[in-house]
Design an enzyme around this catalytic site. Structure first.
Site, PDB file in Angstrom:
ATOM      1  N   ASP A  12      45.160  -4.604 -29.513  1.00  0.00           N
ATOM      2  CA  ASP A  12      45.023  -3.354 -30.273  1.00  0.00           C
ATOM      3  C   ASP A  12      46.329  -3.046 -30.993  1.00  0.00           C
ATOM      4  O   ASP A  12      47.415  -3.135 -30.383  1.00  0.00           O
ATOM      5  CB  ASP A  12      44.714  -2.173 -29.328  1.00  0.00           C
ATOM      6  CG  ASP A  12      43.259  -2.139 -28.879  1.00  0.00           C
ATOM      7  OD1 ASP A  12      42.485  -3.007 -29.298  1.00  0.00           O
ATOM      8  OD2 ASP A  12      42.921  -1.223 -28.103  1.00  0.00           O
ATOM      9  N   GLY A  38      39.984  -4.167 -26.468  1.00  0.00           N
ATOM     10  CA  GLY A  38      38.707  -4.914 -26.449  1.00  0.00           C
ATOM     11  C   GLY A  38      37.833  -4.268 -25.393  1.00  0.00           C
ATOM     12  O   GLY A  38      38.290  -4.003 -24.270  1.00  0.00           O
ATOM     13  N   LYS A  39      36.584  -4.007 -25.752  1.00  0.00           N
ATOM     14  CA  LYS A  39      35.702  -3.278 -24.827  1.00  0.00           C
ATOM     15  C   LYS A  39      35.625  -3.956 -23.469  1.00  0.00           C
ATOM     16  O   LYS A  39      35.697  -3.309 -22.433  1.00  0.00           O
ATOM     17  CB  LYS A  39      34.293  -3.162 -25.414  1.00  0.00           C
ATOM     18  CG  LYS A  39      34.219  -2.138 -26.500  1.00  0.00           C
ATOM     19  CD  LYS A  39      32.799  -1.806 -26.874  1.00  0.00           C
ATOM     20  CE  LYS A  39      32.810  -0.541 -27.694  1.00  0.00           C
ATOM     21  NZ  LYS A  39      33.309   0.613 -26.965  1.00  0.00           N
ATOM     22  N   ASN A  42      38.996  -3.702 -21.550  1.00  0.00           N
ATOM     23  CA  ASN A  42      39.219  -2.303 -21.139  1.00  0.00           C
ATOM     24  C   ASN A  42      38.349  -1.971 -19.926  1.00  0.00           C
ATOM     25  O   ASN A  42      38.791  -1.310 -18.973  1.00  0.00           O
ATOM     26  CB  ASN A  42      38.832  -1.324 -22.255  1.00  0.00           C
ATOM     27  CG  ASN A  42      39.691  -1.466 -23.489  1.00  0.00           C
ATOM     28  OD1 ASN A  42      40.747  -2.095 -23.443  1.00  0.00           O
ATOM     29  ND2 ASN A  42      39.236  -0.891 -24.597  1.00  0.00           N
ATOM     30  N   THR A 214      25.898   8.664 -22.735  1.00  0.00           N
ATOM     31  CA  THR A 214      27.124   9.459 -22.634  1.00  0.00           C
ATOM     32  C   THR A 214      27.219  10.366 -23.855  1.00  0.00           C
ATOM     33  O   THR A 214      26.853   9.975 -24.967  1.00  0.00           O
ATOM     34  CB  THR A 214      28.386   8.571 -22.513  1.00  0.00           C
ATOM     35  OG1 THR A 214      28.551   7.819 -23.710  1.00  0.00           O
ATOM     36  CG2 THR A 214      28.296   7.637 -21.310  1.00  0.00           C
ATOM     37  N   GLY A 216      30.079  12.439 -24.757  1.00  0.00           N
ATOM     38  CA  GLY A 216      31.433  12.961 -24.973  1.00  0.00           C
ATOM     39  C   GLY A 216      31.734  14.114 -24.041  1.00  0.00           C
ATOM     40  O   GLY A 216      31.487  14.033 -22.835  1.00  0.00           O
ATOM     41  N   ASP A 240      43.594  11.435 -27.150  1.00  0.00           N
ATOM     42  CA  ASP A 240      43.139  10.165 -27.743  1.00  0.00           C
ATOM     43  C   ASP A 240      41.895   9.715 -26.972  1.00  0.00           C
ATOM     44  O   ASP A 240      41.994   9.352 -25.801  1.00  0.00           O
ATOM     45  CB  ASP A 240      44.264   9.126 -27.631  1.00  0.00           C
ATOM     46  CG  ASP A 240      43.866   7.758 -28.172  1.00  0.00           C
ATOM     47  OD1 ASP A 240      42.751   7.630 -28.710  1.00  0.00           O
ATOM     48  OD2 ASP A 240      44.679   6.824 -28.051  1.00  0.00           O
ATOM     49  N   GLY A 245      34.684   5.714 -23.354  1.00  0.00           N
ATOM     50  CA  GLY A 245      33.427   5.068 -22.965  1.00  0.00           C
ATOM     51  C   GLY A 245      33.686   3.844 -22.090  1.00  0.00           C
ATOM     52  O   GLY A 245      32.955   3.597 -21.125  1.00  0.00           O
ATOM     53  N   ASP A 246      34.717   3.067 -22.419  1.00  0.00           N
ATOM     54  CA  ASP A 246      35.022   1.869 -21.626  1.00  0.00           C
ATOM     55  C   ASP A 246      35.476   2.248 -20.219  1.00  0.00           C
ATOM     56  O   ASP A 246      35.096   1.599 -19.233  1.00  0.00           O
ATOM     57  CB  ASP A 246      36.120   1.039 -22.309  1.00  0.00           C
ATOM     58  CG  ASP A 246      35.648   0.450 -23.624  1.00  0.00           C
ATOM     59  OD1 ASP A 246      34.431   0.315 -23.807  1.00  0.00           O
ATOM     60  OD2 ASP A 246      36.512   0.142 -24.462  1.00  0.00           O
TER      61      ASP A 246
HETATM   62  P1  ATP Z   1      34.680   5.946 -27.124  1.00  0.00           P
HETATM   63  O1  ATP Z   1      33.912   5.126 -28.129  1.00  0.00           O
HETATM   64  O2  ATP Z   1      35.533   7.029 -27.729  1.00  0.00           O
HETATM   65  O3  ATP Z   1      35.429   5.134 -26.129  1.00  0.00           O
HETATM   66  P2  ATP Z   1      32.053   6.681 -26.289  1.00  0.00           P
HETATM   67  O4  ATP Z   1      31.543   7.307 -27.542  1.00  0.00           O
HETATM   68  O5  ATP Z   1      31.538   5.341 -25.913  1.00  0.00           O
HETATM   69  O6  ATP Z   1      33.621   6.727 -26.234  1.00  0.00           O
HETATM   70  P3  ATP Z   1      31.724   9.203 -24.931  1.00  0.00           P
HETATM   71  O7  ATP Z   1      30.349   9.693 -24.743  1.00  0.00           O
HETATM   72  O8  ATP Z   1      32.556   9.822 -26.012  1.00  0.00           O
HETATM   73  O9  ATP Z   1      31.690   7.614 -25.051  1.00  0.00           O
HETATM   74  O10 ATP Z   1      32.560   9.374 -23.569  1.00  0.00           O
HETATM   75  C1  ATP Z   1      32.174   8.759 -22.349  1.00  0.00           C
HETATM   76  C2  ATP Z   1      32.395   9.741 -21.224  1.00  0.00           C
HETATM   77  O11 ATP Z   1      33.789  10.084 -21.183  1.00  0.00           O
HETATM   78  C3  ATP Z   1      31.640  11.062 -21.371  1.00  0.00           C
HETATM   79  O12 ATP Z   1      30.361  10.987 -20.754  1.00  0.00           O
HETATM   80  C4  ATP Z   1      32.553  12.048 -20.664  1.00  0.00           C
HETATM   81  O13 ATP Z   1      32.282  12.090 -19.270  1.00  0.00           O
HETATM   82  C5  ATP Z   1      33.948  11.455 -20.885  1.00  0.00           C
HETATM   83  N1  ATP Z   1      34.626  12.110 -22.024  1.00  0.00           N
HETATM   84  C6  ATP Z   1      34.636  11.709 -23.318  1.00  0.00           C
HETATM   85  N2  ATP Z   1      35.340  12.568 -24.098  1.00  0.00           N
HETATM   86  C7  ATP Z   1      35.786  13.535 -23.274  1.00  0.00           C
HETATM   87  C8  ATP Z   1      36.585  14.717 -23.460  1.00  0.00           C
HETATM   88  N3  ATP Z   1      37.057  15.074 -24.664  1.00  0.00           N
HETATM   89  N4  ATP Z   1      36.850  15.485 -22.361  1.00  0.00           N
HETATM   90  C9  ATP Z   1      36.393  15.138 -21.132  1.00  0.00           C
HETATM   91  N5  ATP Z   1      35.647  14.036 -20.895  1.00  0.00           N
HETATM   92  C10 ATP Z   1      35.341  13.251 -21.937  1.00  0.00           C
END
Ligand code: ATP
Length: 310
Positions: A12, A38-39, A42, A214, A216, A240, A245-246
């Protein structure tokens, strides 16, 4: 191995910017950091730092210096790399911009991640020892299919369908090999080919043993047969969100492995426990910059859960 991650590994290169540039625009970065990403890698780091699980990473690096650096970082984290092969050419790279609101844009150059069309014998043997196999879509789909096929009879297959790819749809032959499909909202809509979440859930949930979406800061939704559970996120001052997600997926996989349960006995309560642990780990990760650098250790996650429930 209790958790085997079959996936991508990238160098990265992360630029910190005031704001993400619009198309055609140039902005100045305030800092540049090179770090492991890398997913797949990570998620391996997240599963390993969850503690308690023997974790192996199956993937490929290139013959460039980044390849050795990336391999060394996994080894330093205590991850088995007997399934990490080396292929001619550059390692994968991700060019990431993160702005002041913790929003990011990412361009992935697949490099070594895209070269193989089949698992090597060594990689197949590693996958066959797994209790939980976790895959994503930053590698050729043939490798995902093969990993699902060579896993042990009672081993879990978790597919994090990210980034969403046109060849994985609700009708895809891959889905019946999936025990738990993990997607964010955007990926759920893409995989289902629809534009509202309820329709996506209705299309995807019957195709897999369980579905985790998920959401966010809104946490996550689990659908397992007729059961549906919402698991809230933990409050966090995000700086950040790269790798949230990872981190969630790696911790989720480690929690399932630690449960000792087989996929045939899955229920929503088990998945909710795993999602709670994933949410706690991700909530800590978003308060730090970077992907692998941001992944917390088991003690930090336990402390957050204890503080929140105190
Ligand atoms: P990314 O692509 O940014 O790695 P993603 O889109 O695959 O993430 P998200 O749904 O954004 O996945 O996040 C996964 C989990 O992380 C969420 O279910 C939540 O529990 C946690 N999470 C993500 N963002 C936040 C936040 N701002 N505050 C607290 N928990 C968060």
């Amino acid at each position: 191995m209790s958790v085997v991650i079959v996936g991508s590994i990238n160098q990265d290169v992360v630029a910190r910017v005031d704001r993400i540039p619009a198309p055609g625009e140039t902005v100045l970065a305030s800092s540049l950091v090179r770090t492991g990403g890398g997913k797949g890698a990570n998620q391996a780091v997240a599963a390993r730092r969850a503690g308690g699980s023997v974790v192996a990473f199956v993937g490929a690096v290139g013959t460039d210096p980044d390849g050795e650096t990336l391999r060394g970082a996994l080894v330093a984290d205590g991850i088995d790399v007997s399934g990490l092969s080396q292929v001619d050419g550059p390692s994968g790279m991700a060019l990431i911009s993160v702005d002041d609101t913790a929003e990011n844009t990412i361009v992935v150059v697949p490099g070594a991640n895209a070269v193989a069309s089949a698992l090597t014998p060594a990689q197949r043997s590693v996958v066959a020892t797994a209790q939980v196999v976790l895959t994503q879509l930053e590698i050729p789909i043939a490798l995902v299919r093969e990993a699902a096929a060579v896993r042990g009879e009672h081993a879990w297959h978790l597919l994090n369908a990210a980034p969403s790819a046109p060849f994985v749809t609700a009708g895809s032959a891959l889905l019946p090999s999936v025990d738990v499909l993990i997607v964010n909202e955007h990926e759920a809509l893409d995989v289902a080919g629809v534009d509202d979440l309820e329709t996506a859930v209705a299309a995807l949930a019957p195709r897999v043993r369980a579905l985790v979406v998920t959401l966010g800061r809104q946490g996550s939704m689990i659908v397992c047969g007729a059961e549906r559970v919402n698991v809230p996120a933990f409050a966090a001052d995000a700086v950040d969100t790269t790798g949230a997600g990872d981190t969630f997926c790696g911790m989720f996989a480690a929690t399932l492995a630690a449960s000792g349960r087989a996929p045939e006995s899955v229920d929503a309560a088990l998945l909710a426990d795993a999602a709670r642990a994933g949410a706690a780990a991700a909530a800590i990760a978003v308060t730090r910059t970077g992907a692998q650098d941001a992944v917390p250790f088991a003690a930090e996650v336990a402390a957050l859960i204890e503080r929140t429930h105190a």
